[in-house]
Motif scaffolding. Structure first.
Motif, mmCIF file in Angstrom:
data_model
loop_
_atom_site.group_PDB
_atom_site.id
_atom_site.type_symbol
_atom_site.label_atom_id
_atom_site.label_comp_id
_atom_site.label_asym_id
_atom_site.label_seq_id
_atom_site.Cartn_x
_atom_site.Cartn_y
_atom_site.Cartn_z
ATOM 1 N N ASN A 1 30.222 40.914 13.540
ATOM 2 C CA ASN A 1 29.570 42.540 12.565
ATOM 3 C C ASN A 1 29.000 41.551 11.546
ATOM 4 O O ASN A 1 29.133 40.463 11.483
ATOM 5 C CB ASN A 1 31.324 43.547 12.385
ATOM 6 C CG ASN A 1 31.705 42.675 11.431
ATOM 7 O OD1 ASN A 1 31.702 41.509 10.461
ATOM 8 N ND2 ASN A 1 32.324 43.876 11.166
ATOM 9 N N GLY B 1 35.382 48.667 14.285
ATOM 10 C CA GLY B 1 34.177 47.860 13.755
ATOM 11 C C GLY B 1 34.207 47.481 12.135
ATOM 12 O O GLY B 1 33.537 46.390 12.017
ATOM 13 N N ALA C 1 35.671 54.520 19.654
ATOM 14 C CA ALA C 1 34.944 53.894 18.596
ATOM 15 C C ALA C 1 35.376 54.305 17.838
ATOM 16 O O ALA C 1 35.552 54.782 17.359
ATOM 17 C CB ALA C 1 33.347 53.413 19.123
ATOM 18 N N ILE D 1 33.759 53.528 13.595
ATOM 19 C CA ILE D 1 33.045 52.865 13.072
ATOM 20 C C ILE D 1 32.513 53.672 12.298
ATOM 21 O O ILE D 1 33.048 54.828 11.073
ATOM 22 C CB ILE D 1 31.220 53.293 14.379
ATOM 23 C CG1 ILE D 1 31.704 53.525 15.293
ATOM 24 C CG2 ILE D 1 30.652 53.041 13.497
ATOM 25 C CD1 ILE D 1 30.515 54.011 16.264
ATOM 26 N N ALA E 1 25.260 54.263 11.571
ATOM 27 C CA ALA E 1 26.715 54.592 12.848
ATOM 28 C C ALA E 1 26.135 55.251 14.179
ATOM 29 O O ALA E 1 27.302 54.589 15.258
ATOM 30 C CB ALA E 1 27.787 55.347 11.538
#
Length: 349
Positions: free
Chosen positions: A212, A243, A266, A268, A289
């Motif tokens: 990331n 994330g 997910a 996030i 996002a």
């Protein structure tokens, strides 16, 4: 007729195998890419500009931009975690948002923590720095026995020394490159370091450390000496994605989507995004996002990295409002990606 049937069947098999081969080929290529390595540490390969920290501090302390105060006894978007659900998890995957980016993920008999911080402050000392304005949804001593802990990077709101020492050496710690020595200095040796796209298998679960856009530092002289990233949790029938803490680029998250194919759940980041001129390089806003939600092909998601510490300039209850706007703008169901209250347990259908 029989010849036609076998020809169609062979074509379908070759197409499926071709897709699998393409994904394996991409993963192999990504594993060999070391463009994020430097002679002195690590870098963001898709970030050309880094904002001025000095300019940010001037804005923060001497500018006219208003910053929210830390509220007292704040309980909006908060509830006490359901210990009955946590201690007796269903056979389906479930995830409890404990606070900030700390999530308890439970499936197939495993109890997994992400970026655990149970301290009152996200700071090197506990008498200064950002103070928790919502309590943790479950006390550290009430957690089930933790099998595995993943760390996204070494910032104080994601890697908390007191919490690490309290959890100790019993769980396995998976950390980015460059962080193992920090753990061993605390007497914790049950640690594995991973580079981007590296994998670790643990009791039927494949964990993949993924890229990331962020950075690392805990002191004055260790900027980007350790890596940062996201985590994928891959079971045969369920994939979750965490994330960490990240800015947005239109390369890495699309690559994650290509490699994973589809993400069932997910987690996030949706908070800490104003002022945008500074934060956009390292923290996504709710609009970005939602882009990540789409890039990684997520079926459902909930927000992390919000509703716990005052770190940036947006109002503390603004992320859910902006998230809903972003989902509507992209013609997505507002139930597919939720600003889930701290303490709530997501349960897979």
């Amino acid at each position: 007729m029989r010849t036609c049937f076998f020809w169609i069947l062979s074509l379908l098999i070759s197409n499926v195998c071709g897709v699998a081969f393409a994904e394996d080929s991409l993963l192999s290529k990504l594993q060999q890419d070391k463009s994020h390595h430097t002679e002195s540490g690590f870098t963001n390969p898709y970030l050309d500009l880094e904002p001025s920290v000095v300019a940010f501090l001037k804005t923060r302390y001497f500018g006219d931009l208003s910053w929210p105060d830390e509220p007292v006894n704040y309980r909006k978007f908060w509830q006490k975690a359901d210990l009955q659900k946590i201690d007796n998890p269903s056979e389906k995957p479930q995830a409890t948002l404990i606070g900030h980016s700390t999530v308890l993920l439970q499936y197939q008999g495993l109890n997994i923590l992400t970026d655990p911080i149970f301290s009152e402050r996200a700071f090197p000392v506990q008498f200064a720095g950002p103070k928790r304005y919502t309590p943790v949804a479950i006390k550290l001593e009430d957690l089930p026995e933790i099998d595995l802990v993943v760390i996204s990077h070494n910032h104080y709101d994601h890697l908390d020394k007191d919490t690490v020492k309290a959890l100790g050496d019993k769980p396995l710690w998976l950390v980015p490159l460059g962080l193992k020595s920090w753990f061993t200095s605390l007497g914790i040796d049950n640690v594995q370091e991973l580079d981007w796209w590296s994998e670790y298998r643990f009791k039927g679960l494949t964990l993949q450390f993924q890229p990331n856009q962020h950075w690392s530092r805990r002191g004055l002289f260790d900027t980007n000496k350790s890596l940062w990233g996201a985590w994928a949790f891959i079971w045969p029938d369920f994939t979750a994605w965490f994330g960490g803490d990240t800015g947005y680029n239109d390369v890495q998250f699309k690559q994650i989507g290509q490699v994973l194919g589809e993400v069932d759940l997910a987690m996030i980041p949706i908070g800490a995004y104003q002022p945008r001129w500074f934060m956009k390089y390292q923290h996504i806003n709710p609009d970005e996002a939602v882009k990540i939600f789409q890039d990684i092909n997520a079926k459902s998601a909930f927000g992390i990295h919000w509703n716990t510490f005052v770190l940036t300039a947006e109002a503390i209850d603004q992320p859910p409002v902006d998230l809903k706007k972003a989902l509507v703008k992209n013609n997505l169901s507002v139930d597919s990606f939720r600003a889930m209250p701290l303490g709530e347990t997501y349960q897979s259908n």
